[in-house]
Design a protein around this motif. Structure first.
Motif, PDB file in Angstrom:
ATOM      1  N   PHE A  81       4.998  -9.739  13.036  1.00  0.00           N
ATOM      2  CA  PHE A  81       4.328 -10.965  13.437  1.00  0.00           C
ATOM      3  C   PHE A  81       3.252 -11.414  12.453  1.00  0.00           C
ATOM      4  N   ASP A  82       3.094 -12.721  12.359  1.00  0.00           N
ATOM      5  CA  ASP A  82       1.979 -13.341  11.670  1.00  0.00           C
ATOM      6  C   ASP A  82       0.808 -13.562  12.640  1.00  0.00           C
ATOM      7  N   HIS A  83       1.107 -13.590  13.931  1.00  0.00           N
ATOM      8  CA  HIS A  83       0.088 -13.788  14.966  1.00  0.00           C
ATOM      9  C   HIS A  83       0.509 -13.021  16.212  1.00  0.00           C
ATOM     10  N   GLU A  84      -0.368 -13.021  17.226  1.00  0.00           N
ATOM     11  CA  GLU A  84      -0.132 -12.180  18.405  1.00  0.00           C
ATOM     12  C   GLU A  84       0.298 -12.963  19.636  1.00  0.00           C
ATOM     13  N   HIS A  85       0.791 -14.171  19.459  1.00  0.00           N
ATOM     14  CA  HIS A  85       1.019 -15.051  20.603  1.00  0.00           C
ATOM     15  C   HIS A  85       2.467 -15.100  21.082  1.00  0.00           C
ATOM     16  N   VAL A  86       3.327 -14.255  20.540  1.00  0.00           N
ATOM     17  CA  VAL A  86       4.724 -14.238  20.984  1.00  0.00           C
ATOM     18  C   VAL A  86       4.786 -13.609  22.376  1.00  0.00           C
ATOM     19  N   PRO A  87       5.377 -14.289  23.353  1.00  0.00           N
ATOM     20  CA  PRO A  87       5.410 -13.752  24.721  1.00  0.00           C
ATOM     21  C   PRO A  87       6.151 -12.418  24.797  1.00  0.00           C
ATOM     22  N   SER A  88       5.695 -11.567  25.699  1.00  0.00           N
ATOM     23  CA  SER A  88       6.297 -10.236  25.853  1.00  0.00           C
ATOM     24  C   SER A  88       7.776 -10.317  26.189  1.00  0.00           C
ATOM     25  N   GLU A  89       8.158 -11.308  27.013  1.00  0.00           N
ATOM     26  CA  GLU A  89       9.564 -11.406  27.407  1.00  0.00           C
ATOM     27  C   GLU A  89      10.453 -11.774  26.223  1.00  0.00           C
ATOM     28  N   PRO A 103       4.506  -4.500  15.957  1.00  0.00           N
ATOM     29  CA  PRO A 103       4.338  -3.586  17.089  1.00  0.00           C
ATOM     30  C   PRO A 103       5.137  -4.057  18.298  1.00  0.00           C
ATOM     31  N   GLY A 104       5.469  -3.116  19.180  1.00  0.00           N
ATOM     32  CA  GLY A 104       6.237  -3.436  20.370  1.00  0.00           C
ATOM     33  C   GLY A 104       5.388  -4.120  21.426  1.00  0.00           C
ATOM     34  N   PRO A 105       6.019  -4.629  22.490  1.00  0.00           N
ATOM     35  CA  PRO A 105       5.278  -5.403  23.499  1.00  0.00           C
ATOM     36  C   PRO A 105       4.211  -4.601  24.229  1.00  0.00           C
ATOM     37  N   GLU A 106       4.448  -3.304  24.444  1.00  0.00           N
ATOM     38  CA  GLU A 106       3.450  -2.503  25.162  1.00  0.00           C
ATOM     39  C   GLU A 106       2.166  -2.375  24.350  1.00  0.00           C
ATOM     40  N   ALA A 107       2.297  -2.151  23.035  1.00  0.00           N
ATOM     41  CA  ALA A 107       1.107  -2.070  22.188  1.00  0.00           C
ATOM     42  C   ALA A 107       0.469  -3.439  22.001  1.00  0.00           C
ATOM     43  N   LEU A 108       1.304  -4.443  21.734  1.00  0.00           N
ATOM     44  CA  LEU A 108       0.789  -5.778  21.420  1.00  0.00           C
ATOM     45  C   LEU A 108       0.002  -6.375  22.576  1.00  0.00           C
ATOM     46  N   LEU A 109       0.335  -6.001  23.796  1.00  0.00           N
ATOM     47  CA  LEU A 109      -0.366  -6.518  24.963  1.00  0.00           C
ATOM     48  C   LEU A 109      -1.871  -6.270  24.873  1.00  0.00           C
ATOM     49  N   HIS A 110      -2.260  -5.163  24.237  1.00  0.00           N
ATOM     50  CA  HIS A 110      -3.685  -4.837  24.143  1.00  0.00           C
ATOM     51  C   HIS A 110      -4.434  -5.754  23.177  1.00  0.00           C
TER      52      HIS A 110
END
Length: 402
Positions: A81-89, A103-110
């Motif tokens: 990713f270039d940013h952190e705004h991609v939805p988890s789904e 990083p995966g969705p579980e890590a990125l959520l933080h």
């Protein structure tokens, strides 16, 4: 997403790394990708996005468009990713299609949700400002009365560069945020409240971690903020106690490991004075799971830049040496001013200071917008290096004209 053929692949089995988002972080990944014999593919916001100007394969698509992201991911070997705004789904769907995402969705959520981040860091025993999640004005008032006014209020999702942050002296000042708690949006789980920390200075440390668990940190840096925007980074942080530096690095490695981070992560911190011992200590302020502004100094100042390290990490390649090349590196951000034509000033600075490194992002000028950064390195006087970097940034911005 516009229809386009997939990225061309180099012979020899070298992979293609897909980056969602066409901003300057994706742009600055292109040069180390070339050095590593990798190919980049960028899902860009527009044909003229920062990264799309330098990466040959840059189809246009929205990061929230599930089918556009899935189609993009089918042509690459790993997605980051270039940013952190991609939805988890969306991320989960790409993983279900068999494409690794780091990083995966579980890590990125933080990094996407500050309440989730605060809760997890507290569980890990990582020092943080006192905090709570408030859902009513009464809870805001109770927290302010407990820790002392004023307090800091943040939107749990979506804030950056001072956006989504308020310093408040009463609950009424966030009444509009409290009114939408529980609704779909950045405040659905509450408003994040934190004590207003009396800090000595702001610090940051970059850490990289690979899927196999190899990890490395760069030297801790001092970050200088102006109107809630980082304007200068000093690497390493001057006069930082060696024991505190080691403790900060250990904390960053712990966070990366416990959260399962793959790639580069920035840990932004406050340096504070311990009220009991009088010694220097730290509090973690924010996390960013991607290359970060506080790590731009590594392009010219470290053996391995954060961008090269991120590519190595998401591909599970052995990590590079994060050591500094010289005693000091100073990075100054270039913000937009009133002058839209940067090329003449760029040429002048190259002639005036041949040792200066200028990195511009191909963006249109808008007042206050991050257009690029300048870097100077050396083993001599830190203040002289800071003056060179500040002069260049101010000249590009139009603050000075000589």
């Amino acid at each position: 997403m516009t229809e386009a053929p997939g990225p061309l692949r180099a012979e020899g089995g070298f992979p293609v790394v897909g980056i969602i988002g066409g901003g300057q972080l994706a742009r600055m990944s292109q040069q180390p990708a070339i050095a590593l014999s990798l190919t980049l593919s960028i899902l860009a916001e527009s044909p003229t996005a920062s990264a799309a100007l330098v990466v040959p394969h840059a189809p246009v698509g929205d990061h929230t468009d599930l089918e556009a992201v899935r189609a993009f991911a089918r042509d690459v070997d790993v997605v980051t990713f270039d940013h952190e705004h991609v939805p988890s789904e969306v991320i989960s769907a790409v993983i279900a299609d068999g494409v690794p995402v780091h990083p995966g969705p579980e890590a990125l959520l933080h990094a996407q949700d500050k309440i989730v981040m605060r809760r997890r860091l507290t569980e890990l025993g990582i020092p943080c400002p006192r905090w709570t999640a408030a859902t009513t004005e009464a809870e805001v008032t109770a927290f302010g009365d407990e820790v002392g006014w004023p307090i800091i209020a943040k939107t749990p999702r979506g804030g950056y560069d001072g956006k989504g942050v308020r310093r408040i002296s009463s609950a009424q000042e966030v009444a509009d945020w409290v009114d939408v708690v529980g609704q779909e949006g950045p405040m659905r789980e509450g408003v994040l409240l934190e004590e207003a920390v009396a800090f000595t200075r702001e610090l940051a440390v970059m850490v990289a971690r690979s899927p196999s668990g190899q990890a490395a940190t760069w030297p801790t840096v001092e970050t200088v903020q102006t109107n809630s925007i980082c304007t200068e980074v000093l690497a390493p942080a001057p006069d930082l106690d060696d024991d505190l530096a080691a403790t900060i690095a250990e904390a960053a490695l712990t966070i990366a490991g416990e959260l399962g981070v793959t790639g580069v992560m920035a840990v932004e911190l406050f340096e504070v004075t311990d009220g009991e011992t009088g010694a220097s200590a730290y509090l973690v302020n924010e996390l960013a799971m991607r290359p970060h502004n506080s790590g731009h100094w590594t392009i010219d100042g470290a053996v391995t830049s954060q961008f090269e390290q991120h590519l190595r990490a998401v591909l599970d390649l052995p990590l590079g040496d994060p050591s500094a090349r010289q005693k000091w590196t100073v990075m100054a951000n270039v913000l937009g001013g009133e002058h839209p034509d940067l090329y003449p000033t760029y040429r002048h600075l190259m002639a005036r200071d041949p040792g200066l490194k200028i990195h511009l992002y191909g963006k249109g000028v808008r007042p206050g917008r991050k257009l690029g950064h300048v870097t100077v390195t050396g083993d001599g006087d830190l203040e002289a290096l800071r003056e060179r970097a500040r002069h260049a940034a101010d000249y590009l911005q139009g603050v000075i004209d000589e």
